[in-house]
Motif scaffolding. Structure first.
Motif, mmCIF file in Angstrom:
data_model
loop_
_atom_site.group_PDB
_atom_site.id
_atom_site.type_symbol
_atom_site.label_atom_id
_atom_site.label_comp_id
_atom_site.label_asym_id
_atom_site.label_seq_id
_atom_site.Cartn_x
_atom_site.Cartn_y
_atom_site.Cartn_z
ATOM 1 N N ILE A 1 31.772 17.475 36.075
ATOM 2 C CA ILE A 1 32.414 17.192 34.783
ATOM 3 C C ILE A 1 31.410 16.645 33.764
ATOM 4 C CG2 ILE A 1 34.092 15.675 33.631
ATOM 5 C CD1 ILE A 1 35.832 15.959 36.220
ATOM 6 N N VAL A 2 30.481 15.801 34.203
ATOM 7 C CA VAL A 2 29.539 15.187 33.247
ATOM 8 C C VAL A 2 28.220 15.938 33.115
ATOM 9 C CG1 VAL A 2 30.532 12.877 33.442
ATOM 10 C CG2 VAL A 2 28.656 13.546 34.976
ATOM 11 N N THR A 3 28.003 16.998 33.917
ATOM 12 C CA THR A 3 26.771 17.774 33.785
ATOM 13 C C THR A 3 27.009 19.196 33.312
ATOM 14 O OG1 THR A 3 26.820 18.560 36.088
ATOM 15 C CG2 THR A 3 25.647 16.476 35.647
ATOM 16 N N THR B 1 23.075 13.969 32.081
ATOM 17 C CA THR B 1 24.526 13.821 32.112
ATOM 18 C C THR B 1 25.043 13.510 30.710
ATOM 19 O OG1 THR B 1 24.544 11.425 32.447
ATOM 20 C CG2 THR B 1 24.358 12.808 34.428
ATOM 21 N N LEU B 2 26.336 13.581 30.560
ATOM 22 C CA LEU B 2 26.971 13.269 29.283
ATOM 23 C C LEU B 2 26.659 11.838 28.859
ATOM 24 C CD1 LEU B 2 28.958 14.440 27.146
ATOM 25 C CD2 LEU B 2 30.818 13.417 28.489
ATOM 26 N N TYR B 3 26.714 10.896 29.819
ATOM 27 C CA TYR B 3 26.473 9.499 29.442
ATOM 28 C C TYR B 3 24.999 9.234 29.150
ATOM 29 C CZ TYR B 3 25.956 9.260 34.576
ATOM 30 O OH TYR B 3 25.619 9.483 35.891
ATOM 31 N N ASP B 4 24.085 9.967 29.799
ATOM 32 C CA ASP B 4 22.659 9.830 29.481
ATOM 33 C C ASP B 4 22.392 10.261 28.047
ATOM 34 O OD1 ASP B 4 21.898 8.996 32.066
ATOM 35 O OD2 ASP B 4 21.764 11.070 32.764
ATOM 36 N N GLU B 5 22.933 11.415 27.687
ATOM 37 C CA GLU B 5 22.693 11.943 26.340
ATOM 38 C C GLU B 5 23.341 11.065 25.277
ATOM 39 O OE1 GLU B 5 20.539 14.414 25.686
ATOM 40 O OE2 GLU B 5 20.179 14.278 27.849
ATOM 41 N N ALA B 6 24.517 10.518 25.588
ATOM 42 C CA ALA B 6 25.176 9.607 24.637
ATOM 43 C C ALA B 6 24.322 8.363 24.422
ATOM 44 C CB ALA B 6 26.557 9.229 25.150
ATOM 45 N N LYS B 7 23.774 7.840 25.492
ATOM 46 C CA LYS B 7 22.934 6.640 25.408
ATOM 47 C C LYS B 7 21.669 6.924 24.592
ATOM 48 C CE LYS B 7 21.884 2.408 26.658
ATOM 49 N NZ LYS B 7 22.547 1.310 25.915
ATOM 50 N N LYS B 8 21.063 8.096 24.829
ATOM 51 C CA LYS B 8 19.863 8.472 24.078
ATOM 52 C C LYS B 8 20.148 8.560 22.586
ATOM 53 C CE LYS B 8 17.872 11.382 27.704
ATOM 54 N NZ LYS B 8 17.607 12.806 28.054
ATOM 55 N N GLU C 1 33.801 21.754 31.121
ATOM 56 C CA GLU C 1 34.224 20.487 30.517
ATOM 57 C C GLU C 1 33.044 19.706 29.937
ATOM 58 O OE1 GLU C 1 38.328 19.954 33.112
ATOM 59 O OE2 GLU C 1 36.636 18.627 33.558
ATOM 60 N N GLY C 2 31.968 19.570 30.679
ATOM 61 C CA GLY C 2 30.811 18.818 30.199
ATOM 62 C C GLY C 2 30.269 19.333 28.883
ATOM 63 N N PRO C 3 29.968 20.639 28.769
ATOM 64 C CA PRO C 3 29.476 21.161 27.489
ATOM 65 C C PRO C 3 30.462 20.968 26.343
ATOM 66 C CG PRO C 3 29.090 22.749 29.247
ATOM 67 C CD PRO C 3 29.947 21.661 29.827
ATOM 68 N N THR C 4 31.758 21.078 26.638
ATOM 69 C CA THR C 4 32.781 20.889 25.598
ATOM 70 C C THR C 4 32.820 19.443 25.134
ATOM 71 O OG1 THR C 4 34.086 22.679 26.594
ATOM 72 C CG2 THR C 4 35.226 21.238 25.049
ATOM 73 N N PHE C 5 32.738 18.512 26.076
ATOM 74 C CA PHE C 5 32.730 17.090 25.718
ATOM 75 C C PHE C 5 31.463 16.735 24.936
ATOM 76 C CE2 PHE C 5 35.250 16.202 29.898
ATOM 77 C CZ PHE C 5 36.337 16.872 29.366
ATOM 78 N N ALA C 6 30.345 17.319 25.347
ATOM 79 C CA ALA C 6 29.084 17.078 24.635
ATOM 80 C C ALA C 6 29.194 17.554 23.183
ATOM 81 C CB ALA C 6 27.940 17.784 25.349
ATOM 82 N N LYS C 7 29.807 18.722 22.982
ATOM 83 C CA LYS C 7 29.990 19.266 21.636
ATOM 84 C C LYS C 7 30.806 18.313 20.767
ATOM 85 C CE LYS C 7 29.912 22.932 18.761
ATOM 86 N NZ LYS C 7 28.688 23.616 18.309
ATOM 87 N N LEU C 8 31.838 17.701 21.348
ATOM 88 C CA LEU C 8 32.652 16.733 20.603
ATOM 89 C C LEU C 8 31.821 15.571 20.086
ATOM 90 C CD1 LEU C 8 35.840 16.694 22.853
ATOM 91 C CD2 LEU C 8 35.876 17.038 20.372
ATOM 92 N N LEU C 9 30.850 15.140 20.878
ATOM 93 C CA LEU C 9 30.019 13.987 20.506
ATOM 94 C C LEU C 9 28.738 14.396 19.777
ATOM 95 C CD1 LEU C 9 30.391 11.779 23.714
ATOM 96 C CD2 LEU C 9 31.301 11.271 21.434
ATOM 97 N N GLY C 10 28.588 15.686 19.487
ATOM 98 C CA GLY C 10 27.379 16.149 18.817
ATOM 99 C C GLY C 10 26.159 16.098 19.710
ATOM 100 N N LEU C 11 26.371 16.251 21.015
ATOM 101 C CA LEU C 11 25.279 16.178 21.990
ATOM 102 C C LEU C 11 25.036 17.550 22.613
ATOM 103 C CD1 LEU C 11 26.463 12.926 23.819
ATOM 104 C CD2 LEU C 11 24.757 13.086 21.997
ATOM 105 N N ASN C 12 23.954 17.654 23.357
ATOM 106 C CA ASN C 12 23.613 18.913 24.022
ATOM 107 C C ASN C 12 23.155 18.614 25.437
ATOM 108 O OD1 ASN C 12 22.645 21.412 24.844
ATOM 109 N ND2 ASN C 12 21.761 21.898 22.841
ATOM 110 N N GLY D 1 21.885 20.820 27.341
ATOM 111 C CA GLY D 1 20.894 21.822 27.696
ATOM 112 C C GLY D 1 21.553 23.045 28.294
ATOM 113 N N GLU D 2 20.790 23.792 29.069
ATOM 114 C CA GLU D 2 21.320 24.989 29.697
ATOM 115 C C GLU D 2 22.212 24.587 30.863
ATOM 116 O OE1 GLU D 2 19.768 28.831 32.250
ATOM 117 O OE2 GLU D 2 18.350 27.780 30.939
ATOM 118 N N THR D 3 23.477 24.958 30.799
ATOM 119 C CA THR D 3 24.445 24.569 31.828
ATOM 120 C C THR D 3 25.105 25.801 32.434
ATOM 121 O OG1 THR D 3 26.222 24.348 30.196
ATOM 122 C CG2 THR D 3 24.965 22.351 30.720
#
Length: 435
Positions: free
Chosen positions: A58-60, A95-102, A409-420, A422-424
């Protein structure tokens, strides 16, 4: 990237199934979420469909063979309680939380699997004292946010009764509400286990499971109320999802008993494993068979012959087996020798002694030896999909997505937060979003 929401709240209701949809769509808070947003009733899970690989997916946005969490627990032959993939270090890639933190966002996670020692601002990881010399409090504190966990335990620790449910989820809920109101995280990952526990020990459609669904509806309502009271509701996106379904079972397959009989597992007088050539690593509804030496062709041939004979008789409970290469193509661990799928009514256990098949009794369940419903089965099993519901900032209203995959789910959630991420392996479900 364009950011679609300020606050993303991801709520995992462990073991929430497509089969639950006719029930939850009539419960007030789930009903409100569905009315205000969009949903998918048929989310295909991964293989093996167990909790830790699912939550890492879910987070990757990747299958287990890529993110590395290929089972709940490690290969520790003969260990009655193997250690789990608790720690962030086991996840390959970001992960989603790594990219959010960055990106400078505030992050929080409550009992989200595989987050021990992760760089999350407010982290209460799912980890437990797994050895007699361990104690729960220092184990938790050492692997998450120390002062945050101390605060949550001081305020709400009285609600818990060890790992028992629904008390543990009640503790997680109050901690969630308090965290929303006082920390206002940009990304919050919450894992509730009440439903999964009730199904394991009482059955898929048991009264206890149905009661857990109603408690989850109440929990969802409390979280929505907390967002409103904190003043961030209009800037928030709420995701409610499941990780896998489950199936009732009543017989445990103990393949290691057979492997031991054929000299492939050696034990001492105290029944401790001293050496092994092949081992059945249970993922409940499925299992891996690993070879100690992956180049041991003689052992591999013997195991293949044993499996071929077993699948001929449906009373042995094994529906089919595939090679490690085939398992990899399904997203599972390609380093296994074989991957096995249980028939309906059966699941795999790692015990080394006794009969090859155990009939599960009420006493077994009460004393924690076996369960009466489980997951881990192939996504190809009928009526085995899970669900996703989304509402709030950045989410389309009234869209029904016919089908999607857990890796999406992970790529979709990343898109919501303006994150990427990478290749998933998964893709953004753009139909869910207001782009």
């Amino acid at each position: 990237m364009n950011r679609l929401t300020e606050h993303l709240i991801v709520i995992s209701f462990d073991c929430l199934s497509t089969l639950d949809f006719p029930i939850i769509e009539k419960l007030p808070n789930f009903q409100e979420l569905l009315k205000n947003g969009s949903h998918c009733k048929h989310v295909e899970t991964i293989y093996p469909s167990v909790t830790y690989p699912c939550h890492a997916t879910i987070v990757t946005g990747n299958f287990p063979k890529r993110h590395g969490i290929t089972s709940n627990t490690f290969i520790q032959p003969g260990e009655p309680s193997p250690d789990w993939y608790w720690h962030r270090r086991h996840v390959k890639g970001t992960t989603l939380y790594d990219e959010a933190k960055k990106a400078g966002m505030t992050t929080a996670a409550l009992l989200w699997p595989v987050t021990a020692k992760a760089k999350i601002d407010y982290n209460m990881p799912e980890i437990f004292a797994n050895r007699p010399w361990h104690h729960q409090i220092p184990v938790s504190l050492n692997n998450g946010s120390v002062f945050y966990q101390i605060e949550m335990n001081r305020l709400f620790g009285h609600l818990r009764k060890g790992y028992s449910q629904p008390e543990l989820d009640n503790f997680v809920l109050e901690s969630t509400v308090h965290t929303i109101k006082t920390k206002k995280p940009n990304l919050m990952l919450i894992h509730f286990v009440d439903l999964d526990s009730q199904r394991h020990y009482h059955g898929f459609s048991s009264e206890e499971a149905m009661a857990a669904l109603k408690r989850h509806d109440d929990r969802l309502g409390r979280i929505v109320t907390a967002l409103k009271e904190s003043g961030i509701y209009e800037q928030s996106t709420i995701i409610a999802l499941g990780d896998h379904s489950a199936l009732d079972e009543g017989k445990a397959i103990k393949l290691n008993v057979l492997l031991r009989e054929h000299g492939l597992i050696n034990v001492n007088a105290k029944e401790k494993v001293t050496d092994w050539k092949a081992y059945c690593k249970s993922c409940d509804g499925s299992s891996y068979i690993y070879l100690k030496d992956r180049n041991d062709e003689a052992t591999k041939a013997l195991v293949k012959k044993l499996l071929h004979n077993l699948v001929q008789d449906e009373n042995n409970g094994i529906e089919k087996f595939i090679s490690g290469e085939e398992a990899g193509k399904k997203g599972a661990d390609p380093t296994c020798a074989f991957m096995l799928e249980a028939r309906h009514g059966f699941y795999f256990h790692e015990r080394l002694h006794g009969d090859f098949i155990d009939q599960v009794t009420a006493k077994d369940v009460k004393e924690g030896r076996y369960t009466v419903a489980t997951h881990g089965y192939s996504p190809e099993k009928e009526n085995y999909t899970t669900v996703l519901m989304a509402a709030g900032r950045g989410i389309s209203k009234g869209k029904v997505i016919s089908s999607m995959h857990l890796v999406d789910e992970g790529p979709t959630f990343a898109k919501l937060l303006g994150l990427n991420l990478g290749e998933t392996d998964g893709n953004v479900v753009e139909e869910l979003l207001v782009l």
